[in-house]
Write an enzyme that holds these catalytic residues in place. Structure first.
Site, mmCIF file in Angstrom:
data_model
loop_
_atom_site.group_PDB
_atom_site.id
_atom_site.type_symbol
_atom_site.label_atom_id
_atom_site.label_comp_id
_atom_site.label_asym_id
_atom_site.label_seq_id
_atom_site.Cartn_x
_atom_site.Cartn_y
_atom_site.Cartn_z
ATOM 1 N N SER A 156 13.111 -37.864 30.499
ATOM 2 C CA SER A 156 12.279 -39.058 30.415
ATOM 3 C C SER A 156 13.124 -40.323 30.319
ATOM 4 C CB SER A 156 11.310 -38.924 29.236
ATOM 5 O OG SER A 156 10.376 -39.971 29.233
ATOM 6 N N ASP A 163 10.708 -41.017 34.412
ATOM 7 C CA ASP A 163 9.888 -39.900 34.908
ATOM 8 C C ASP A 163 8.424 -40.287 35.050
ATOM 9 O OD1 ASP A 163 9.423 -39.968 32.134
ATOM 10 O OD2 ASP A 163 8.984 -37.832 32.056
ATOM 11 N N ARG A 216 5.352 -42.988 31.121
ATOM 12 C CA ARG A 216 5.093 -44.093 30.198
ATOM 13 C C ARG A 216 4.969 -45.392 30.981
ATOM 14 N NH1 ARG A 216 7.635 -42.974 24.511
ATOM 15 N NH2 ARG A 216 8.101 -40.765 24.667
ATOM 16 N N GLU A 254 -0.433 -42.693 22.590
ATOM 17 C CA GLU A 254 0.539 -42.755 21.506
ATOM 18 C C GLU A 254 1.221 -44.116 21.592
ATOM 19 O OE1 GLU A 254 3.277 -39.551 21.955
ATOM 20 O OE2 GLU A 254 4.081 -40.260 23.856
ATOM 21 N N SER A 290 4.085 -45.257 21.528
ATOM 22 C CA SER A 290 5.314 -45.419 22.303
ATOM 23 C C SER A 290 5.003 -45.484 23.796
ATOM 24 C CB SER A 290 6.301 -44.293 21.993
ATOM 25 O OG SER A 290 5.689 -43.034 22.152
#
Length: 623
Positions: free
Chosen positions: A175, A335, A338, A435, A437
């Protein structure tokens, strides 16, 4: 085995190595050199032995990888606790053995394997090579493998697992970690990341299958010609983009959208997939940051390949947006699971949204559009939103006022993904999950966070609001006025010494004598303590935490008398202690400056009083 795969045909290479003067370590070195067939990692161990680097060898060879919140993740290189050919083969052998116990039809269901763009090919540790070795192990046991022919976003693997009915999936990725790292992420047949007890039992199964089964496990070339290997890329990409339209509510408006968007893929996999997603929604494609749109395992233009770091790592994106007169910047991590978002302020500068702020906007947007199609308030009884427990409670405020359900999970999207699966089995709809983050999931297209779908949903939301003469920032203020200000602060300290982390949390749990937690923070009384590492929760009559006990990581939450909720936890992927604080105000106007001041006071006190950064040589950071 030929030179390309490492051994040079010399079966006595390990005999040339000197002794380390440690019999246990010598045995580990010999075991490594007996099993490893990668020239690069064998040479690493041999040179460390020759140089007398005993502590380095002990660290690499005398412990093994374990599953964290994002699977197996570690630096690439030689060693049983590193990511390399041998540990990937061992992990896959253990996974195969475990799957055999669960799936009588494993030979027809198969597994999905995907990879990102990490690692140098010449080092033998590229994500693509490790993915092929993963496939080779499964194929050596006649298990069909759906191996993507090129790099894909991480969400494509769990999506493919569900779509193809596979028994499991593996994604080779680290990630947003530093360039030296790689990882091995495992998904169960429901598309969610593995959680307990699967993770522990797979680790046990790996321990029972450490010796590589055969030379064929190392032959990545055989993967290309094996009839049991299929490439799901075209089918999965087509199905994903088609199902993505279920999140598109205003296509006609999108086609007329005057806004310009800039996108950075942070040297990762996201560029082509984001471009296609925008076209699927009727938008013109976003303007790519040219220096960052193509894969680069060195992440050469950013000090850290993590868009969560904010403006400091978005510099090229913001400069391009200024040049192109684009108001919205979107950045996906390497990746593409996010998403970071920035908006040009009406005055000057840029507003980079936190994960919690973006979740407030996306949660509002998803419910707003759902409500447009569901006039009966009773329909809310089967609607859910989910968030990890260290994330903002803003969705909880939505749920209380609007009548739908809100639930918290432990940190990590694996808990959210599994909960989505459970809720869907009973006919419920999960509208939004996140989440803090910067991990978001709109709807339940994939039981994992998804930067591709989130990016295009943000674009549509921005387009709709622009048509109403509103910016994202203005809408966020409207949300806070209606549901109450939710001001949060995320900080962390870096600690590369695990014993120090243990000492810090032991001190917190015995703050004023054995078994006694702190009673105040910054002069404010602590009214409740929840420690999911030990299963303790002082707010409940039985003193037991509702959230599952997680003894392999630390997480303690403090509820203060002034309404601030603060959590300290260790990261599952990095050497960090993270600190989350949030002030939840009542709906209506609030004195924001006062709330911010109180929040900062408590955050600072939490770090100073509980973690003692100077005393423990910790490096502070704010997000």
């Amino acid at each position: 085995m030929g030179d390309d795969n490492g051994l040079n045909g010399d079966l006595n290479a390990n005999s040339r190595c000197q002794s380390t003067e440690d019999p246990q370590l010598d045995k580990a070195v010999q075991q490594w050199l007996t099993w490893d067939k990668n020239r690069w990692t064998r040479a690493q161990v041999e040179s460390l032995v020759a140089a007398g680097r005993v502590e380095d060898l002990r660290m690499r060879l005398c412990s093994r990888l374990s599953f964290g919140t994002a699977g197996l993740r570690a630096p690439m290189g030689a060693g049983f606790n590193r990511i390399n050919d041998l540990t990937i083969i061992q992990s896959t052998q253990g996974l195969y053995s475990y799957l055999c116990r669960y799936f009588a039809d494993l030979s027809s269901r198969g597994v999905v394997v995907g990879f990102d763009t990490r690692g140098q090919e010449e080092s033998g540790c590229s994500s693509q090579r490790l993915a092929k070795l993963t496939a080779a192990v499964m194929l050596s046991r006649d298990v069909p493998v759906h191996l993507f022919s090129t790099f894909v976003p991480t969400p494509y693997v769990p999506y493919a697992v569900k779509k193809l009915g596979a028994a499991a999936g593996v994604m080779i990725t680290a990630s947003h970690n530093p360039k030296e790292d790689n990882g091995y992420k495992v998904y169960w047949c429901n598309g969610a990341q593995i959680s307990s007890p699967h993770d522990k039992e797979i680790l046990q199964s790996i321990e029972e299958q450490l010796e590589p089964w055969s030379a064929s496990c190392w032959e990545e070339e055989l993967v290309e010609s094996c009839s049991l290997r299929t490439d799901p890329l075209t089918q999965i990409n087509s199905c994903y983009m088609e199902e993505l339209t279920s999140l598109c509510f205003h296509r006609d408006l999108n086609r007329r959208c005057p806004l310009k968007f800039v996108h950075s893929s942070f040297h990762g996999v996201g560029h082509a997939f984001i471009q296609q997603a925008f076209q699927t929604f009727g938008f013109a494609p976003p303007i790519p940051v040219p220096e960052q749109k193509d894969p680069d395992p060195n992440f050469s233009t950013v000090r850290c390949p993590n868009p969560e770091e904010g403006e400091s790592v978005l510099e090229l994106s913001l400069l391009l947006a200024e040049k192109e007169n684009a108001r919205i910047v979107l950045a996906t991590d390497p990746d593409a699971d996010r998403l970071a978002v920035a908006e040009k302020s009406d005055g000057c500068g840029w507003k980079v949204f936190t994960g919690n702020e973006l979740a407030a906007l996306l949660g509002w947007w998803m419910f707003f559009n759902w409500k447009e199609a569901h006039a009966d308030p009773a329909d809310c009884q089967q609607v859910y939103m989910l968030a990890t427990t260290v994330s903002s409670k803003v969705l909880q405020a939505f749920a209380r006022m609007e009548g739908f359900h809100f639930e918290e999970t432990l940190p990590g999207f694996k808990w959210i993904g599994n909960r989505i699966h459970e809720l869907s089995k009973t006919g419920n709809t999960v509208l939004f999950s996140f989440e803090e983050s910067i991990g978001f999931l709109c709807g339940s297209l994939v039981p994992d966070k998804d930067g591709v779908s989130s990016a295009v949903v943000v674009a549509e939301m921005a387009s709709y609001l622009h048509n109403k003469s509103l910016s994202l920032s203005q809408q966020l203020l409207h949300i806070y006025h209606r549901y109450g200000y939710h001001l949060s602060k995320t900080s962390y300290v870096v600690c590369n010494d695990p014993p120090t982390i243990q000492k810090i949390f032991s001190r917190i749990r015995n703050f004023e004598g054995e078994g006694s937690y702190p009673k105040t923070c910054g002069g404010v009384q602590i009214v409740h303590v929840r420690d999911v590492t030990t299963g303790y929760d002082s707010s409940r009559a039985d003193l037991r935490s509702v959230l599952p006990v997680t003894r392999n990581s630390h997480m303690i939450t403090f509820t203060l008398q002034n309404g601030i909720v603060a959590t300290l936890r260790t990261s599952g992927t990095e050497p960090k202690i993270k600190c989350y604080t949030e002030y939840c105000a009542a709906p209506g106007d609030s004195e924001v400056s006062v709330l911010k001041e109180e929040l900062m006071k408590v955050t600072t006190a939490l770090l100073d009083e509980f973690l003692e950064p100077e005393k423990n040589n910790l490096i502070r950071r704010c997000v």
